[in-house]
Structure formats: C-alpha cells, structure tokens
Design a protein around this motif. Structure first.
Motif, PDB file in Angstrom:
ATOM      1  N   SER A 135     -16.000 -41.138  60.144  1.00 22.34           N
ATOM      2  CA  SER A 135     -17.647 -42.359  59.930  1.00 22.34           C
ATOM      3  C   SER A 135     -18.623 -43.135  60.085  1.00 22.34           C
ATOM      4  O   SER A 135     -17.774 -43.366  62.002  1.00 22.34           O
ATOM      5  CB  SER A 135     -17.578 -42.898  58.151  1.00 22.34           C
ATOM      6  N   ASP A 141     -13.873 -39.726  57.047  1.00 20.55           N
ATOM      7  CA  ASP A 141     -14.548 -39.678  56.135  1.00 20.55           C
ATOM      8  C   ASP A 141     -14.129 -38.435  55.513  1.00 20.55           C
ATOM      9  O   ASP A 141     -14.107 -37.523  55.314  1.00 20.55           O
ATOM     10  CB  ASP A 141     -16.002 -38.839  55.937  1.00 20.55           C
ATOM     11  N   THR A 144     -16.802 -35.129  53.487  1.00 23.68           N
ATOM     12  CA  THR A 144     -17.359 -34.729  54.611  1.00 23.68           C
ATOM     13  C   THR A 144     -16.227 -33.473  55.162  1.00 23.68           C
ATOM     14  O   THR A 144     -16.540 -32.731  55.671  1.00 23.68           O
ATOM     15  CB  THR A 144     -17.953 -35.313  55.744  1.00 23.68           C
ATOM     16  N   GLU A 147     -15.497 -30.490  53.529  1.00 25.41           N
ATOM     17  CA  GLU A 147     -16.414 -29.606  53.239  1.00 25.41           C
ATOM     18  C   GLU A 147     -16.032 -28.563  55.067  1.00 25.41           C
ATOM     19  O   GLU A 147     -16.350 -27.563  55.094  1.00 25.41           O
ATOM     20  CB  GLU A 147     -17.948 -29.968  53.745  1.00 25.41           C
TER      21      GLU A 147
END
Length: 329
Positions: A135, A141, A144, A147
């Motif tokens: 981040s 993060d 994120t 993903e």
C-alpha cells in the motif's frame, strides 16, 4: 533385591525387536525436495549458507529432478529466482518467467514419476521482498495481493504444476486461489496451505537462496512465534476454505504446533524443515560436533513422529538414498 516385573527394555533388546516395535517409520515417498531455479545461469550455483544446496539452471534442475524420481521421493517444490523484480512481482505471472519455465521443464522430465509443486508467493519476484503488493503507507495490501495470487495460480496450473504451495500468509488466500482455479477448469490442482507459517529466525539461509531484497520483517502477516493456538486456528480456517493439505513451518521448533494441527486436521498435514534447520546441522556436523547421518535422520523422524504426513527437506534425496540402501540389505 527387588526384581522388576515390567521390563520395557525387552522391546529394545535387539535390532529386530526395535524395528518391529517402531512406532514411526521414514519412507522416501514421505519426502519433498525444495529446489531453486535461477534465471540466467547455465550451471548450478552453490548457496553459501546452505552447503550442498544450489541454485539450479534449467538443465541441472532437470537432472536433479530425475535423481529425485529415481530415489522414490514424493515430489519437488520449486522456487524461482528471477533476474529482474518490480513492485508487483510481474515475473510471477509471466508465462515465460523462470518459475513457470522451470515448471514446464520438470513436468516434462518427471511429471509422471513425482509431484511437481510450485511456491505461490510474490516475495521472490518483488523488488521490496515482501510476499504481497504494498500500500501507499508501505504495508502489505492483503486484498490486492489476493488478486495477484489468483493470477499466479492460473499461470502455475497452466504450466503444469500439480500442487500450489500458498506460502504468503494472506487472509483468505486459500478461498481466493481455489475459486480462481475452479472457475478456470483447474479443479484437480491441489492447494497446499502454509497455514501455520511463523515469523522465524530460521529462514535466513533461504533468503540467500532466493537473493531476497527484503528490508524489515514479515511480522504483520506471518505468525508470532509465541502463539500456539493461533497456528491451529489458521489451519482450521484454511481447511474451511478448501485447502487439500495444511502446513506447519518451520518444523523443528514448532513440533507442538504440528502435533496440535495433526490432531485436529481432516486433511493431510505437512511440515517444512527450513533452511536454518538444515544449516545448523550441516555446520555442527562439519565441525565434528554431531554424527551428521544420525542427526539428519533423527531430525526428520521427529517431525514425522509429531504428526507430519510428509516433510519438505533439503535432505530428501540423500535420506531417501539411505533408506533405499537400508531396505536393500
């Protein structure tokens, strides 16, 4: 003089009796060999802090995998060492990245003889050395990163990896990866969750092996070494999310956690005998302070005795060779 009525030593009195009464046995199929494949090298490169372990070229990795298959071990776990890194670990999802190229090469070489497995984590591929995307404030993060893990899973599965080792310790990583695999038709790809992975001092030599760029530590996502129940909780969460296998890492200093996880788990439980554990025994043996062969075998036997169904160890092929020689006599 009082004569004992109960004599437990009877069962220890001869080699044959000790063998018959043994509660825990080692077998080559219970061992998995971690392997490092380095981009840009044409020959194996020794790792200074791990005597006997190398960063492989593609060709030397193929030869080592063939030796592993001949020894009868269960599998190989592959780690990639790229030449270039960036903030999001782009090389991890590049089909032509070193880990995915290496996976295809080893699947072609030994894919029918043992389980070719891949590490699913970003730390080898990021320029900051963390296991996820950062981040703005420098923290990892979680969502994120999930993903990126989903993308990695699909590329690794498409490259032929039969088992994905989720080692990043992100919340929800098993569910995210399992969903991505199933939606893309990789329903038979196995998910190994590094469930109880502790923020350990015993990873030091591994960071040499993957040429880690990490500054700081991973304590915001790996487990506190002081916590026992938390390891069990993480394993149960991963099982609930669909993990096929759960892992405790490191092994030797966390045998209590391993035993706890093995007692509650409805899926196989593995343990990783990490680089620091390997290096300590090698160093002590090199100084003549311990019997190397006995120490290696005993260290892995203790991990199995604590409840591990399989053990990742850098001695996998060597130990398997000893076991095969013993059984041939």
């Amino acid at each position: 003089m009082i004569t004992p009525v109960i004599r437990p030593r009877r069962l220890r009195s001869t080699p044959a009796l000790r063998r018959l009464a043994s509660e825990t046995r080692l077998h080559p199929a219970d061992l998995v060999l971690p392997m490092f494949i380095r981009e840009g090298t044409t020959e194996p490169l020794p790792i200074r802090s791990m005597p006997g372990v190398v960063q492989h070229s593609i060709d030397s990795a193929r030869r080592a995998a063939a030796d592993a298959a001949a020894a009868g071990i269960g599998g190989v776990m592959l780690f990639g060492v790229p030449e270039k890194r960036d903030a999001i670990g782009s090389g991890a999802t590049d089909p032509d990245g070193i880990l995915n190229v290496g996976t295809r090469a080893l699947v072609a070489e030994v894919g029918d003889a043992l389980v070719v497995q891949t590490d699913l984590c970003l730390d080898e591929f990021t320029d900051h050395g963390h296991c996820g995307v950062l981040s703005v404030d420098g923290s990892v993060d979680n969502d994120t990163t999930l993903e990126r893990y989903r993308e990695m899973a699909l590329v690794q599965a498409a490259s032929g990896s039969k088992l994905l080792g989720l080692s990043g310790m992100m919340d929800g990583q098993v569910a995210a990866v399992r969903d991505a695999l199933d939606r893309s038709g990789f329903v038979d790809t196995v998910v190994l969750a590094y469930s109880a992975k502790y923020a350990s001092a015993f990873y030091g030599p591994f960071r040499d092996a993957v040429e880690s760029t990490l500054e700081g530590d991973r304590r915001s996502y790996q487990l506190d070494p002081a916590n026992r129940r938390e390891g069990v909780r993480e394993a149960q969460l991963d099982i609930d999310e669909g993990a096929d296998i759960v892992m405790v890492k490191p092994a030797g200093s966390y045998l209590d956690v391993l035993a706890d996880v093995a007692a509650m788990s409805s899926v196989p439980v593995w343990a990783y005998q990490v680089s620091g554990e390997y290096a300590m025994i090698e160093a002590a043996a090199a100084n003549g302070w311990i019997d190397r062969k006995r120490a290696v075998a005993e260290s892995i036997l203790s991990i199995r005795r604590a409840g591990a169904d399989a053990v990742l160890t850098y001695w996998a092929v060597e130990l398997a060779t000893w076991l095969n020689e013993r059984d041939a006599r």
